[in-house]
Motif scaffolding. Structure first.
Motif, PDB file in Angstrom:
ATOM      1  N   SER A 394      -0.834 -13.732  -9.209  1.00 18.97           N
ATOM      2  CA  SER A 394      -0.611 -12.693 -10.210  1.00 18.97           C
ATOM      3  C   SER A 394      -1.786 -11.731 -10.313  1.00 18.97           C
ATOM      4  O   SER A 394      -1.628 -10.609 -10.814  1.00 18.97           O
ATOM      5  CB  SER A 394      -0.351 -13.339 -11.572  1.00 18.97           C
ATOM      6  OG  SER A 394      -1.506 -14.024 -12.043  1.00 18.97           O
ATOM      7  N   ASN A 395      -2.967 -12.145  -9.864  1.00 16.90           N
ATOM      8  CA  ASN A 395      -4.116 -11.243  -9.826  1.00 16.90           C
ATOM      9  C   ASN A 395      -4.194 -10.444  -8.541  1.00 16.90           C
ATOM     10  O   ASN A 395      -4.764  -9.342  -8.531  1.00 16.90           O
ATOM     11  CB  ASN A 395      -5.411 -12.040  -9.998  1.00 16.90           C
ATOM     12  CG  ASN A 395      -5.562 -12.637 -11.381  1.00 16.90           C
ATOM     13  OD1 ASN A 395      -5.004 -12.137 -12.349  1.00 16.90           O
ATOM     14  ND2 ASN A 395      -6.309 -13.727 -11.474  1.00 16.90           N
ATOM     15  N   ILE A 396      -3.638 -10.969  -7.455  1.00 16.04           N
ATOM     16  CA  ILE A 396      -3.707 -10.286  -6.163  1.00 16.04           C
ATOM     17  C   ILE A 396      -2.572  -9.287  -5.989  1.00 16.04           C
ATOM     18  O   ILE A 396      -2.765  -8.165  -5.517  1.00 16.04           O
ATOM     19  CB  ILE A 396      -3.698 -11.312  -5.012  1.00 16.04           C
ATOM     20  CG1 ILE A 396      -4.980 -12.150  -5.034  1.00 16.04           C
ATOM     21  CG2 ILE A 396      -3.560 -10.616  -3.665  1.00 16.04           C
ATOM     22  CD1 ILE A 396      -6.237 -11.360  -4.748  1.00 16.04           C
ATOM     23  N   SER A 397      -1.382  -9.673  -6.382  1.00 17.32           N
ATOM     24  CA  SER A 397      -0.206  -8.845  -6.125  1.00 17.32           C
ATOM     25  C   SER A 397      -0.293  -7.444  -6.718  1.00 17.32           C
ATOM     26  O   SER A 397       0.067  -6.467  -6.051  1.00 17.32           O
ATOM     27  CB  SER A 397       1.050  -9.571  -6.633  1.00 17.32           C
ATOM     28  OG  SER A 397       2.201  -8.791  -6.413  1.00 17.32           O
ATOM     29  N   PRO A 398      -0.771  -7.254  -7.965  1.00 17.08           N
ATOM     30  CA  PRO A 398      -0.834  -5.876  -8.491  1.00 17.08           C
ATOM     31  C   PRO A 398      -1.794  -4.958  -7.758  1.00 17.08           C
ATOM     32  O   PRO A 398      -1.706  -3.733  -7.912  1.00 17.08           O
ATOM     33  CB  PRO A 398      -1.274  -6.084  -9.949  1.00 17.08           C
ATOM     34  CG  PRO A 398      -0.914  -7.487 -10.274  1.00 17.08           C
ATOM     35  CD  PRO A 398      -1.104  -8.240  -8.998  1.00 17.08           C
ATOM     36  N   ILE A 399      -2.720  -5.503  -6.975  1.00 15.31           N
ATOM     37  CA  ILE A 399      -3.649  -4.650  -6.235  1.00 15.31           C
ATOM     38  C   ILE A 399      -2.898  -3.832  -5.195  1.00 15.31           C
ATOM     39  O   ILE A 399      -3.330  -2.727  -4.836  1.00 15.31           O
ATOM     40  CB  ILE A 399      -4.761  -5.504  -5.607  1.00 15.31           C
ATOM     41  CG1 ILE A 399      -5.522  -6.265  -6.697  1.00 15.31           C
ATOM     42  CG2 ILE A 399      -5.738  -4.658  -4.813  1.00 15.31           C
ATOM     43  CD1 ILE A 399      -6.650  -7.137  -6.190  1.00 15.31           C
ATOM     44  N   VAL A 400      -1.775  -4.332  -4.704  1.00 19.50           N
ATOM     45  CA  VAL A 400      -0.958  -3.550  -3.771  1.00 19.50           C
ATOM     46  C   VAL A 400      -0.464  -2.273  -4.439  1.00 19.50           C
ATOM     47  O   VAL A 400      -0.523  -1.178  -3.855  1.00 19.50           O
ATOM     48  CB  VAL A 400       0.224  -4.400  -3.264  1.00 19.50           C
ATOM     49  CG1 VAL A 400       1.113  -3.580  -2.336  1.00 19.50           C
ATOM     50  CG2 VAL A 400      -0.282  -5.646  -2.546  1.00 19.50           C
ATOM     51  N   ASN A 401       0.000  -2.397  -5.674  1.00 18.50           N
ATOM     52  CA  ASN A 401       0.434  -1.207  -6.408  1.00 18.50           C
ATOM     53  C   ASN A 401      -0.739  -0.286  -6.719  1.00 18.50           C
ATOM     54  O   ASN A 401      -0.585   0.942  -6.736  1.00 18.50           O
ATOM     55  CB  ASN A 401       1.126  -1.625  -7.705  1.00 18.50           C
ATOM     56  CG  ASN A 401       2.374  -2.444  -7.456  1.00 18.50           C
ATOM     57  OD1 ASN A 401       3.058  -2.265  -6.444  1.00 18.50           O
ATOM     58  ND2 ASN A 401       2.684  -3.351  -8.362  1.00 18.50           N
ATOM     59  N   LEU A 402      -1.909  -0.872  -6.979  1.00 15.86           N
ATOM     60  CA  LEU A 402      -3.099  -0.054  -7.212  1.00 15.86           C
ATOM     61  C   LEU A 402      -3.448   0.771  -5.985  1.00 15.86           C
ATOM     62  O   LEU A 402      -3.732   1.981  -6.088  1.00 15.86           O
ATOM     63  CB  LEU A 402      -4.269  -0.954  -7.608  1.00 15.86           C
ATOM     64  CG  LEU A 402      -5.646  -0.291  -7.655  1.00 15.86           C
ATOM     65  CD1 LEU A 402      -5.700   0.764  -8.741  1.00 15.86           C
ATOM     66  CD2 LEU A 402      -6.747  -1.339  -7.855  1.00 15.86           C
ATOM     67  N   VAL A 403      -3.431   0.147  -4.828  1.00 14.00           N
ATOM     68  CA  VAL A 403      -3.742   0.867  -3.595  1.00 14.00           C
ATOM     69  C   VAL A 403      -2.710   1.963  -3.335  1.00 14.00           C
ATOM     70  O   VAL A 403      -3.059   3.082  -2.925  1.00 14.00           O
ATOM     71  CB  VAL A 403      -3.825  -0.123  -2.415  1.00 14.00           C
ATOM     72  CG1 VAL A 403      -3.971   0.614  -1.099  1.00 14.00           C
ATOM     73  CG2 VAL A 403      -4.987  -1.082  -2.614  1.00 14.00           C
ATOM     74  N   ASN A 404      -1.450   1.664  -3.583  1.00 13.72           N
ATOM     75  CA  ASN A 404      -0.426   2.695  -3.419  1.00 13.72           C
ATOM     76  C   ASN A 404      -0.647   3.867  -4.373  1.00 13.72           C
ATOM     77  O   ASN A 404      -0.427   5.029  -4.007  1.00 13.72           O
ATOM     78  CB  ASN A 404       0.961   2.090  -3.645  1.00 13.72           C
ATOM     79  CG  ASN A 404       1.381   1.170  -2.522  1.00 13.72           C
ATOM     80  OD1 ASN A 404       0.978   1.355  -1.371  1.00 13.72           O
ATOM     81  ND2 ASN A 404       2.176   0.160  -2.833  1.00 13.72           N
ATOM     82  N   ALA A 405      -1.069   3.564  -5.596  1.00 11.92           N
ATOM     83  CA  ALA A 405      -1.332   4.642  -6.554  1.00 11.92           C
ATOM     84  C   ALA A 405      -2.509   5.505  -6.109  1.00 11.92           C
ATOM     85  O   ALA A 405      -2.503   6.723  -6.308  1.00 11.92           O
ATOM     86  CB  ALA A 405      -1.595   4.050  -7.940  1.00 11.92           C
TER      87      ALA A 405
END
Length: 517
Positions: A394-405
């Motif tokens: 749950s801490n790693i997965s949102p970083i994908v959305n951060l990088v996309n943003a």
């Protein structure tokens, strides 16, 4: 007949006084006075109904002075936060060889440094802060005009991974997760020759980590302190420390934030559960643990990066500074602040890779035990392991959305204050992500996706092993019932004959002449 309007000067007649039950009431107030009185009465009734509302529950988990309905954000002038000793590193550099300067600062001399005009040869500046202190945050907030919402998110370390875009800066927040050892580095022979100036922060940080892991009874020695006492100053610990060591803002001022484990970072108000999950962690028997902290990064429009770490700044700072000191590296030749941001995020992801490997090793070890000697006590270990893997994911997965943003940012920025709004609503010099940073952020995204897929596979493997344990035990029980059934089939007729012929009868021709009597 037209109605008679009663004013505040008019008084009731004698007939009305004699007939009306309200004859003894005083003169009615004016319309304005009646409205004010009615409003106060209604407000009193509403407040009386609200007395049973629980507006906060363990407020230290949400913020220091947080109350429902308060104005969002924290301005730099009204920041209420304790002062901690921070280690601040400022790196000024340009793509030209030899043009780099690394300044080691502290709380007392940061203000004087920021008052100096930035030299003309400086193309890019990186300010890295190890620790969250009110005076340092206030100085840098004034220096770079940080938005009040970003300041609030930075001091409250329970935020989602995101990137907020403002007029002249971008705020990025994400968790840093790393694998730590139980051995204290104070007695590490590899650091005996290191200078006190260069590695004092690392020794202090690892020493705290050693205390945390020793509290988990890693060595199973007598007299080891429980982790709840070691972390009594933890701002997120709602246990005994909240009553004895917390100030009015929720934190003590005599020490920085201690290391938080993965279980404590996501913990609720139940302290006993947190201590149990830390003690029974899948990595505890290996002398390891996962520490988590929040990292706040500001990318400004003047090609500057300001990063805040709670305690792990040296783990990120040292390799990046080494790359900047070499004139032939891509990071140095680009002199791009967005590439500094990419390097920091990439280093944070790299620190999480050993954690994934450690959990994979724990899963494989449990899998071997389940396949060879399945037992019900394995289900508890598998449940705890699956819980940790889920929280880590749950801490790693949102970083994908951060990088996309960061790669696909096309929205208009939000104005920092009314005095800095451009006439057309946009900044004349907004924050941009360079094409080079856009490309290398793709590599960070690949690492996150690979770790996420690996963690998903571990979670499925843990669930399948739990099912396998119950299925295997059920199969063993079925086999036992089969054997008991065969024994029953054999001995049931004999038991019937024994019981039948063992009964006493007056006349029984089947045994006449054959009885002992």
């Amino acid at each position: 007949m037209a109605p008679i309007l009663e004013t505040e000067e008019s008084a009731p007649s004698d007939v009305e006084s004699a007939q009306s039950p309200r004859s003894q009431e005083p003169t009615k107030p004016s319309i304005k006075a009646r409205t004010s009185t009615a409003g106060a009465s209604n407000l009193t009734k509403r407040n009386a109904r609200r007395t049973g509302t629980a507006q906060i529950y363990h407020p230290q988990l949400r913020g220091r002075t947080w109350q429902p309905g308060q104005e969002p954000g924290i301005s730099a002038s009204s920041l209420q936060w304790p002062k901690y000793d921070c280690d601040i590193t400022v790196v000024d550099f340009s793509p030209k060889p030899g043009e780099i300067r690394v300044s080691e600062l502290h709380n007392d001399n940061l203000g004087a440094f920021l008052e100096k005009k930035q030299e003309d040869w400086v193309t890019c500046r990186w300010i890295n802060v190890n620790g969250i202190s009110s005076d340092v945050v206030r100085l840098l907030a004034y220096y770079k005009n940080f938005h009040r919402l970003a300041i609030e998110d930075m001091v409250n370390n329970k935020n989602r991974t995101k990137a907020d875009w403002y007029t002249d800066h971008t705020y990025v927040v994400l968790p840093l997760q790393k694998l730590v050892h139980g051995k204290s580095s104070d007695s590490d022979p590899d650091e005996d020759g290191d200078s006190e100036e260069g590695h004092s922060r690392e020794r202090g940080k690892k020493s705290m980590t050693g205390r945390v892991l020793n509290a988990m009874n890693l060595n199973k020695t007598k007299g080891t302190l429980p982790i709840s006492e070691v972390l009594s100053n933890d701002p997120q610990s709602p246990g005994k420390g909240f009553k004895s060591n917390f100030t009015q803002y929720g934190y003590t001022t005599n020490a920085p934030r201690p290391t938080q484990t993965l279980q404590r970072y996501h913990a609720g108000p139940n302290e006993e559960r947190t201590v149990f999950m830390e003690r029974e962690s899948a990595l505890t028997n290996k002398g390891l643990a996962v520490s988590v902290e929040q990292v706040s990064i500001f990318l400004t429009s003047d090609n500057c990066v300001v990063s805040f770490f709670e305690s792990s700044a040296p783990d990120i700072e040292n390799p990046i500074v080494d790359r900047l000191e070499s004139s032939g590296t891509l990071l140095r030749r680009s002199a791009d602040a967005s590439m500094i941001l990419q390097a920091v995020v990439d280093a944070i992801i790299d620190l999480a890779i050993p954690v994934t490997t450690a959990y994979q090793d724990a899963v494989e070890e449990l899998e071997l035990n389940v396949l060879t000697e399945p037992d019900l006590h394995h289900t508890k270990s598998l449940y705890i392991l699956a819980s940790e893997v889920s929280r880590f994911r749950s801490n790693i997965s949102p970083i994908v959305n951060l990088v996309n943003a960061l790669r696909d940012h096309k929205t208009e920025p939000i104005a920092t204050s009314q005095n800095h709004i451009h006439p057309d609503g946009l900044s004349s010099n907004g924050v941009t992500i360079s094409p080079m940073a856009h490309t290398y952020f793709g590599d960070v995204q690949d690492h996150c996706i690979l770790m996420t897929e690996s963690l998903d596979q571990m979670s499925r493997a843990a669930d399948n092993m739990i099912d396998l344990i119950f299925n295997t035990i059920g199969a063993y029980q079925n086999e036992s019932m089969k054997q008991l059934t065969l024994v029953t089939i054999i001995f049931l007729p004999l038991s019937f004959l024994t019981g039948y012929f063992g009964m006493n009868f007056t006349k029984f021709s089947g045994v006449d002449g054959q009885s002992d009597s």
